[in-house]
Design a protein around this motif. Structure first.
Motif, PDB file in Angstrom:
ATOM      1  N   UNK A  48       0.832  -1.205   0.000  1.00  0.00           N
ATOM      2  CA  UNK A  48       0.000   0.000   0.000  1.00  0.00           C
ATOM      3  C   UNK A  48       0.873   1.264   0.000  1.00  0.00           C
ATOM      4  N   UNK A  49       1.949   1.229   0.773  1.00  0.00           N
ATOM      5  CA  UNK A  49       2.830   2.394   0.863  1.00  0.00           C
ATOM      6  C   UNK A  49       3.507   2.681  -0.474  1.00  0.00           C
ATOM      7  N   UNK A  50       3.990   1.647  -1.156  1.00  0.00           N
ATOM      8  CA  UNK A  50       4.648   1.882  -2.448  1.00  0.00           C
ATOM      9  C   UNK A  50       3.646   2.385  -3.484  1.00  0.00           C
ATOM     10  N   UNK A  51       2.427   1.887  -3.428  1.00  0.00           N
ATOM     11  CA  UNK A  51       1.379   2.382  -4.323  1.00  0.00           C
ATOM     12  C   UNK A  51       1.125   3.859  -4.072  1.00  0.00           C
ATOM     13  N   UNK A  52       1.053   4.229  -2.804  1.00  0.00           N
ATOM     14  CA  UNK A  52       0.799   5.619  -2.442  1.00  0.00           C
ATOM     15  C   UNK A  52       1.989   6.519  -2.808  1.00  0.00           C
TER      16      UNK A  52
ATOM     17  N   UNK B 224       1.677   9.647  -5.226  1.00  0.00           N
ATOM     18  CA  UNK B 224       2.112  10.952  -4.728  1.00  0.00           C
ATOM     19  C   UNK B 224       2.786  11.780  -5.839  1.00  0.00           C
ATOM     20  N   UNK B 225       3.372  11.100  -6.803  1.00  0.00           N
ATOM     21  CA  UNK B 225       4.026  11.797  -7.908  1.00  0.00           C
ATOM     22  C   UNK B 225       3.016  12.350  -8.916  1.00  0.00           C
ATOM     23  N   UNK B 226       1.812  11.797  -8.910  1.00  0.00           N
ATOM     24  CA  UNK B 226       0.806  12.168  -9.903  1.00  0.00           C
ATOM     25  C   UNK B 226      -0.334  13.031  -9.372  1.00  0.00           C
ATOM     26  N   UNK B 227      -0.524  13.011  -8.063  1.00  0.00           N
ATOM     27  CA  UNK B 227      -1.633  13.785  -7.492  1.00  0.00           C
ATOM     28  C   UNK B 227      -1.299  14.153  -6.053  1.00  0.00           C
ATOM     29  N   UNK B 228      -1.918  15.209  -5.559  1.00  0.00           N
ATOM     30  CA  UNK B 228      -1.715  15.545  -4.142  1.00  0.00           C
ATOM     31  C   UNK B 228      -2.402  14.505  -3.251  1.00  0.00           C
TER      32      UNK B 228
ATOM     33  N   UNK C 151      12.484   3.390  -1.683  1.00  0.00           N
ATOM     34  CA  UNK C 151      11.656   3.313  -2.884  1.00  0.00           C
ATOM     35  C   UNK C 151      11.143   4.702  -3.265  1.00  0.00           C
ATOM     36  N   UNK C 152      10.679   5.461  -2.280  1.00  0.00           N
ATOM     37  CA  UNK C 152      10.186   6.811  -2.534  1.00  0.00           C
ATOM     38  C   UNK C 152      11.263   7.707  -3.120  1.00  0.00           C
ATOM     39  N   UNK C 153      12.472   7.618  -2.583  1.00  0.00           N
ATOM     40  CA  UNK C 153      13.589   8.416  -3.102  1.00  0.00           C
ATOM     41  C   UNK C 153      13.915   8.019  -4.539  1.00  0.00           C
ATOM     42  N   UNK C 154      13.894   6.730  -4.805  1.00  0.00           N
ATOM     43  CA  UNK C 154      14.184   6.248  -6.151  1.00  0.00           C
ATOM     44  C   UNK C 154      13.118   6.699  -7.151  1.00  0.00           C
ATOM     45  N   UNK C 155      11.864   6.684  -6.733  1.00  0.00           N
ATOM     46  CA  UNK C 155      10.781   7.144  -7.619  1.00  0.00           C
ATOM     47  C   UNK C 155      10.951   8.626  -7.955  1.00  0.00           C
ATOM     48  N   UNK C 156      11.299   9.431  -6.955  1.00  0.00           N
ATOM     49  CA  UNK C 156      11.512  10.860  -7.201  1.00  0.00           C
ATOM     50  C   UNK C 156      12.688  11.072  -8.140  1.00  0.00           C
TER      51      UNK C 156
ATOM     52  N   UNK D 197      13.861   8.962 -10.416  1.00  0.00           N
ATOM     53  CA  UNK D 197      13.460   8.548 -11.760  1.00  0.00           C
ATOM     54  C   UNK D 197      12.598   9.609 -12.444  1.00  0.00           C
ATOM     55  N   UNK D 198      11.695  10.224 -11.699  1.00  0.00           N
ATOM     56  CA  UNK D 198      10.847  11.288 -12.246  1.00  0.00           C
ATOM     57  C   UNK D 198      11.726  12.455 -12.715  1.00  0.00           C
ATOM     58  N   UNK D 199      12.700  12.849 -11.875  1.00  0.00           N
ATOM     59  CA  UNK D 199      13.602  13.945 -12.194  1.00  0.00           C
ATOM     60  C   UNK D 199      14.425  13.629 -13.446  1.00  0.00           C
ATOM     61  N   UNK D 200      14.985  12.426 -13.517  1.00  0.00           N
ATOM     62  CA  UNK D 200      15.797  12.023 -14.666  1.00  0.00           C
ATOM     63  C   UNK D 200      14.943  11.994 -15.930  1.00  0.00           C
ATOM     64  N   UNK D 201      13.718  11.476 -15.833  1.00  0.00           N
ATOM     65  CA  UNK D 201      12.823  11.417 -17.004  1.00  0.00           C
ATOM     66  C   UNK D 201      12.519  12.802 -17.534  1.00  0.00           C
ATOM     67  N   UNK D 202      12.227  13.728 -16.622  1.00  0.00           N
ATOM     68  CA  UNK D 202      11.920  15.089 -17.056  1.00  0.00           C
ATOM     69  C   UNK D 202      13.132  15.731 -17.720  1.00  0.00           C
ATOM     70  N   UNK D 203      14.320  15.520 -17.144  1.00  0.00           N
ATOM     71  CA  UNK D 203      15.535  16.076 -17.735  1.00  0.00           C
ATOM     72  C   UNK D 203      15.777  15.489 -19.111  1.00  0.00           C
ATOM     73  N   UNK D 204      15.596  14.192 -19.252  1.00  0.00           N
ATOM     74  CA  UNK D 204      15.797  13.518 -20.530  1.00  0.00           C
ATOM     75  C   UNK D 204      14.816  14.049 -21.576  1.00  0.00           C
TER      76      UNK D 204
END
Length: 63
Positions: free
Chosen positions: A6-10, A14-18, A40-45, A47-54
């Motif tokens: 549940x935590x990883x899903x949330x 969290x990256x897509x909605x408040x 996991x949360x740090x890694x998701x953030x 990955x989001x940052x790297x994707x946007x930069x790319x």
């Protein structure tokens, strides 16, 4: 209390909605005790940052 699934899903949502206040509280409690979900949360953030930069770099090179 949330379980890790549940935590990883949330964390992903969290990256897509408040998150609601209740969701933030539950997630905060879980991640304060669970280093795996915290990582996991740090890694998701990251990955989001790297994707946007790319994507930005790709758009700039197409001009």
């Amino acid at each position: 209390m949330l379980n890790c699934k549940q935590a990883t899903q949330m964390l992903s949502e969290k990256l897509d909605r408040p998150l609601s206040t209740k969701e933030k509280l539950n997630l905060g409690v879980h991640t304060s005790m669970c280093s795996s979900c915290r990582q996991f949360g740090k890694q998701m953030q990251e990955l989001r940052f790297i994707s946007k930069r790319y994507t930005k770099g790709e758009n700039e090179s197409n001009k």
